[in-house]
Scaffold this active site. Sequence first.
Site, PDB file in Angstrom:
ATOM      1  CG  ASN A  53       6.850  19.780  12.260  1.00 31.33           C
ATOM      2  OD1 ASN A  53       6.781  19.753  13.241  1.00 31.33           O
ATOM      3  ND2 ASN A  53       6.036  19.664  10.985  1.00 31.33           N
ATOM      4  CG  MET A  92       2.995  13.912   2.301  1.00 29.47           C
ATOM      5  SD  MET A  92       2.622  13.495   4.153  1.00 29.47           S
ATOM      6  CE  MET A  92       1.289  12.916   3.571  1.00 29.47           C
ATOM      7  NE  ARG A 135       6.071   2.349  -3.418  1.00 29.42           N
ATOM      8  CZ  ARG A 135       5.339   3.704  -2.461  1.00 29.42           C
ATOM      9  NH1 ARG A 135       5.875   4.870  -2.698  1.00 29.42           N
ATOM     10  NH2 ARG A 135       4.534   3.697  -2.928  1.00 29.42           N
ATOM     11  CB  ILE A 192       5.589   4.490   0.242  1.00 31.62           C
ATOM     12  CG1 ILE A 192       3.626   4.723   1.512  1.00 31.62           C
ATOM     13  CG2 ILE A 192       5.401   3.053   1.650  1.00 31.62           C
ATOM     14  CD1 ILE A 192       3.094   3.959   1.693  1.00 31.62           C
ATOM     15  CG  LEU A 193      10.642   6.013   2.336  1.00 28.47           C
ATOM     16  CD1 LEU A 193      11.285   6.668   4.295  1.00 28.47           C
ATOM     17  CD2 LEU A 193      11.995   7.122   1.460  1.00 28.47           C
ATOM     18  CG  ASP A 201       3.240   6.172  10.371  1.00 28.86           C
ATOM     19  OD1 ASP A 201       4.613   7.296  10.050  1.00 28.86           O
ATOM     20  OD2 ASP A 201       2.117   6.664   9.643  1.00 28.86           O
ATOM     21  CD  GLU A 255       4.756  -2.741  11.154  1.00 20.29           C
ATOM     22  OE1 GLU A 255       3.149  -2.903  11.566  1.00 20.29           O
ATOM     23  OE2 GLU A 255       5.191  -2.785  12.078  1.00 20.29           O
ATOM     24  CG  HIS A 266       2.352   9.717  11.874  1.00 20.01           C
ATOM     25  ND1 HIS A 266       1.734   9.435  10.953  1.00 20.01           N
ATOM     26  CD2 HIS A 266       1.837   9.078  13.221  1.00 20.01           C
ATOM     27  CE1 HIS A 266       0.845   9.354  11.205  1.00 20.01           C
ATOM     28  NE2 HIS A 266       0.501   8.849  12.246  1.00 20.01           N
TER      29      HIS A 266
HETATM   30  C1  GRF Z   1       2.717  17.389  10.131  1.00 25.67           C
HETATM   31  O1  GRF Z   1       1.515  17.495  10.418  1.00 25.67           O
HETATM   32  C2  GRF Z   1       3.632  16.424  10.156  1.00 25.67           C
HETATM   33  O2  GRF Z   1       3.425  15.852  11.237  1.00 25.67           O
HETATM   34  C3  GRF Z   1       3.165  14.827   9.325  1.00 25.67           C
HETATM   35  O3  GRF Z   1       2.878  15.794   7.738  1.00 25.67           O
HETATM   36  C4  GRF Z   1       2.654  17.472   8.521  1.00 25.67           C
HETATM   37  C5  GRF Z   1       4.096  18.136   7.690  1.00 25.67           C
HETATM   38  O4  GRF Z   1       3.479  19.484   7.457  1.00 25.67           O
HETATM   39  N1  GRF Z   1       3.952  13.912   8.673  1.00 25.67           N
HETATM   40  P1  GRF Z   1       4.594  20.326   7.718  1.00 25.67           P
HETATM   41  O5  GRF Z   1       4.914  20.387   6.252  1.00 25.67           O
HETATM   42  O6  GRF Z   1       6.254  20.170   8.737  1.00 25.67           O
HETATM   43  O7  GRF Z   1       4.318  22.126   7.839  1.00 25.67           O
END
Ligand code: GRF
Length: 203
Positions: free
Chosen positions: A14, A90, A65, A92-93, A145, A143, A109
């Site tokens: 992404n 990945m 954290r 949690i903030l 997502d 909160e 998400h």
């Molecule tokens: C994606 O599916 C995104 O929606 C989720 O984790 C994945 C990350 O993929 N939060 P990438 O690292 O962008 O390839």
Amino acid sequence: MKNIVILISGRGSNMEAVVRAAQREGWPARVAAVISNKPDAKGLAFAEAHGIPTAVVVSKEYPDRASFDAALQREIDRFAPDLVVLAGFMRILTAPFVAHYAGRMLNIHPSLLPAFPGLDTHKKALEAGVPEHGATVHFVTAELDHGPMVAQARVPVLPGDTEDTLAARVLAEEHKLYPYAVRLFVEDRLSIEQGDVRIAQFA
Ligand code: GRF
């Protein structure tokens, strides 16, 4: 020219989609840095190859954290971001971190929120038997997502789908959806009114 800082933990596809769209479409913005919490995140190589500064802030090196988020915030703020883009980040903030970037931090998400927050969204969608699945870009709030939604992309769930086939169909849409949403932000077309996102039309 707006500064975008992108946070990743892994593959970074992404992030790559946003970087490529910004360059191809000549956005009034530049990706100022890509920051990972994992030293081996694959996406770091793409960023480096494109001349984008990278940094790694490793969570294991911090006792809790709060101190990790404080270190991450210091690193992000070195690049004076107008927008922070979570792209497969990945973690949690903490609430203070989220508050610091209120109204200027987006997440993608892989589900049609409010359905299936959290992990394993494709598995959950298959188990629930929903006819449609997809992805959501939203502003980040404390909160997990949740937060005002900017845009969603929908895909059908097809007979015989596995987690992998469904994930791939959703991911292809993510790679269009996230650049679209980030572009709206950098063009100053997004506002949050009473918890809902408004998108200004071009004049
Ligand atoms: C994606 O599916 C995104 O929606 C989720 O984790 C994945 C990350 O993929 N939060 P990438 O690292 O962008 O390839």
